[in-house]
Design a protein around this motif. Structure first.
Motif, PDB file in Angstrom:
ATOM      1  N   ILE A  84      41.913  -1.060  14.847  1.00 46.67           N
ATOM      2  CA  ILE A  84      40.944  -1.347  13.851  1.00 46.67           C
ATOM      3  C   ILE A  84      39.673  -0.248  14.112  1.00 46.67           C
ATOM      4  O   ILE A  84      39.014  -0.274  13.036  1.00 46.67           O
ATOM      5  N   PRO A 103      35.093  -4.433  10.004  1.00 45.72           N
ATOM      6  CA  PRO A 103      36.248  -4.819   9.976  1.00 45.72           C
ATOM      7  C   PRO A 103      36.634  -6.127  10.692  1.00 45.72           C
ATOM      8  O   PRO A 103      37.824  -6.865  10.515  1.00 45.72           O
ATOM      9  N   CYS A 132      36.117  -8.873   5.203  1.00 49.46           N
ATOM     10  CA  CYS A 132      36.239  -7.869   6.412  1.00 49.46           C
ATOM     11  C   CYS A 132      37.066  -6.424   5.694  1.00 49.46           C
ATOM     12  O   CYS A 132      37.818  -6.768   4.744  1.00 49.46           O
ATOM     13  N   TRP A 133      36.863  -5.421   6.234  1.00 50.72           N
ATOM     14  CA  TRP A 133      37.181  -4.394   5.498  1.00 50.72           C
ATOM     15  C   TRP A 133      38.278  -3.183   6.559  1.00 50.72           C
ATOM     16  O   TRP A 133      37.716  -3.337   7.704  1.00 50.72           O
ATOM     17  N   ARG A 134      39.186  -2.456   5.881  1.00 53.75           N
ATOM     18  CA  ARG A 134      39.726  -1.627   6.908  1.00 53.75           C
ATOM     19  C   ARG A 134      39.994  -0.251   5.663  1.00 53.75           C
ATOM     20  O   ARG A 134      40.141  -0.561   4.653  1.00 53.75           O
ATOM     21  N   ARG A 143      46.442  -3.707   1.803  1.00 50.26           N
ATOM     22  CA  ARG A 143      45.388  -4.347   1.377  1.00 50.26           C
ATOM     23  C   ARG A 143      44.062  -3.679   2.366  1.00 50.26           C
ATOM     24  O   ARG A 143      44.375  -3.274   3.550  1.00 50.26           O
ATOM     25  N   ARG A 144      42.893  -3.329   1.814  1.00 47.36           N
ATOM     26  CA  ARG A 144      41.989  -3.007   2.622  1.00 47.36           C
ATOM     27  C   ARG A 144      40.764  -3.778   2.751  1.00 47.36           C
ATOM     28  O   ARG A 144      39.843  -3.458   3.301  1.00 47.36           O
ATOM     29  N   GLU A 145      40.927  -4.989   2.237  1.00 47.01           N
ATOM     30  CA  GLU A 145      39.992  -6.155   2.239  1.00 47.01           C
ATOM     31  C   GLU A 145      40.652  -7.393   2.536  1.00 47.01           C
ATOM     32  O   GLU A 145      41.712  -7.560   2.019  1.00 47.01           O
ATOM     33  N   HIS A 146      40.082  -8.364   3.554  1.00 48.69           N
ATOM     34  CA  HIS A 146      40.391  -9.783   3.242  1.00 48.69           C
ATOM     35  C   HIS A 146      39.365 -10.613   3.641  1.00 48.69           C
ATOM     36  O   HIS A 146      38.393 -10.189   4.200  1.00 48.69           O
TER      37      HIS A 146
HETATM   38  N1  LIG Z   1      40.457  -5.925  10.311  1.00 49.05           N
HETATM   39  C1  LIG Z   1      41.056  -5.976   8.969  1.00 49.05           C
HETATM   40  C2  LIG Z   1      40.176  -5.733   7.989  1.00 49.05           C
HETATM   41  C3  LIG Z   1      40.724  -5.937   6.621  1.00 49.05           C
HETATM   42  C4  LIG Z   1      42.018  -6.238   6.724  1.00 49.05           C
HETATM   43 BR1  LIG Z   1      43.035  -6.271   4.842  1.00 49.05          BR
HETATM   44  N2  LIG Z   1      42.679  -6.330   7.483  1.00 49.05           N
HETATM   45  C5  LIG Z   1      42.381  -6.201   8.967  1.00 49.05           C
END
Ligand SMILES: Nc1ccc(Br)nc1
Length: 433
Positions: A84, A103, A132-134, A143-146
């Motif tokens: 993370i 994150p 949340c983002w990565r 993906r960069r967000e969920h």
């Molecule tokens: N921590 C985190 C954030 C975003 C996603 Br997609 N996966 C894990």
């Protein structure tokens, strides 16, 4: 403009100075890499999922909270080598502050609990549903967000906290048609690891790092795991003993190894006993290999998994009794979980359990004559004003078609057609409610 990664912390990408838009060419109509749009159909599914998150949380007496998506980067700078951290979506803002897109939600919760201090009576039972983002190199196309559903209990030192949290997730699964045949929870405790390491007098500072390394088991070669454990001051003997304990799948076996006196075994036995009382024993199993990938867990850890083994972990959580002191605060016992919005949808698709969520309209009002637009608007306004009619707007499909025709309107009437039966009748405009 194309991202041009600049020097900076790992995972941080600073974009070039703001450039005026170039209208000579069509913009890219897709959302940024790794992010999603939610057009109406997807938004209905998301709202359905979040509504279930919220209703279960409230059923267990939790209050909803939220925090900024943007937080100080300092909340996430932990030195245990977590993924993370490596994927932190961080940057320097125009005030030269190091900030990050969150994150996860737990550090924000800890910050707010510290901010509130004694003004909030314990136990605190808060839930949140937040994006949340990565920042992950798109090489893996992930993906960069969920969106994550979190429930946390602050101020309950014993495993009744974890037992209640797992019960809330089981309640959620049952509501959406998921059974113990579809998913289970692997449960362990970081105190298992702690008791083994203390036997080999491994320094406390190695504990979190060792947990993060062990969480990579199954994802990187075992030899690499052993090498990394040696690098954080675990002897070869300690590593071999640890790996042997981590392969255990029965509490009896663990008790034979560690003895019944230690906290690890006694807390796990208490949790499995509480599971009986809550009625979810068939959902859980002991699995010593579960350590979870966040540095701050200190006790019980658990993760929800799909029994067919096709998907990544559905959710995960555990006890984190020492997070607040890492922020300079006084420690308060705490436990919680995170539940992402993506894997659960994949599971529902797999099990053909996705709900039917068509567009829902209570009434359609249309004028048959351009001169009656105003009249139709009056009718729609009256219907909208009749709260109880539109509250039932969750009905599937429009039930009635309200026709505003000139001859009827001259008599102060409108036509009503029940779409499901075809029945049609006139109603006095003044009696529409
Ligand atoms: N921590 C985190 C954030 C975003 C996603 Br997609 N996966 C894990």
């Amino acid at each position: 403009s194309k991202e041009t990664p600049h020097a900076g912390r790992s995972g941080s990408v600073s974009s070039p100075p703001f450039q005026a838009a170039d209208y000579s060419q069509k913009i890219d109509v897709n959302p940024p890499k790794g992010t999603r749009d939610f057009p109406p159909e997807e938004m209905r599914l998301r709202n359905w999922l979040f509504q279930n998150f919220r209703e279960v949380s409230q059923l267990f007496g939790f209050e909803e909270v939220d925090y900024p998506v943007l937080e100080s980067e300092a909340l996430y700078i932990r030195k245990a080598g977590e993924e993370i951290r490596d994927q932190l979506y961080c940057f320097e803002d125009r005030g030269n502050r190091r900030v990050a897109l969150r994150p996860e939600l737990t550090p924000s919760l800890a910050r707010l609990v510290m901010q509130k201090g004694k003004s909030v009576p314990l136990p605190i039972k808060w839930f949140a549903v937040g994006q949340c983002w990565r920042y992950e190199r798109m090489t893996r196309g992930r993906r960069r967000e969920h969106y994550q559903w979190n429930m946390d209990i602050i101020g309950v030192p014993d495993v009744t906290g974890e037992a209640e949290l797992i019960s809330s997730i089981v309640t959620f699964f049952k509501r959406i048609g998921i059974t113990a045949r579809d998913v289970g929870f692997k449960i362990s405790s970081r105190k298992v690891l702690q008791e083994v390491l203390s036997f080999y007098s491994v320094p406390e500072t190695s504990f979190s790092k060792a947990c993060i390394i062990i969480d990579k088991m199954g994802k990187i070669p075992l030899e690499e795991i052993k090498k990394e454990l040696n690098s954080v001051e675990l002897s070869t003997e300690a590593v071999d003993e640890l790996l042997q304990v981590l392969s255990m799948k029965s509490l009896t076996e663990l008790e034979e190894k560690l003895g019944a006196a230690g906290e690890a075994v006694s807390e796990l036995k208490q949790l499995f006993s509480l599971a009986e009382k809550f009625g979810y024993s068939e959902w859980i199993q002991f699995d010593a290999s579960v350590v979870r990938g966040l540095a701050y867990y200190t006790g019980i850890v658990f993760e929800g998994f799909d029994r067919e083994g096709k998907l990544r972990a559905i959710c995960g959580g555990g006890r984190y009794d020492r997070l607040l002191s890492t922020f300079g605060g006084d420690d308060i016992p705490a436990c919680g979980f995170g539940f992402g919005d993506a894997v659960i949808i994949e599971l529902l698709k797999e099990r053909k359990l996705l709900p039917e969520l068509p567009l829902e309209v209570e009434n359609i009002v249309c004028s048959l004559d351009p001169d009656l637009q105003g009249a139709a608007s009056s009718v729609a306004t009256v219907l909208r004003g009749k709260g109880q009619v539109f509250k039932r707007a969750a009905r599937i499909n429009a039930r009635r078609l309200i026709l505003v025709g000139s001859s009827e309107w001259q008599r102060g009437m409108v036509s009503v057609k029940i779409l499901s039966t075809g029945e049609q009748y006139e109603v006095n405009f003044d009696e529409l409610g």
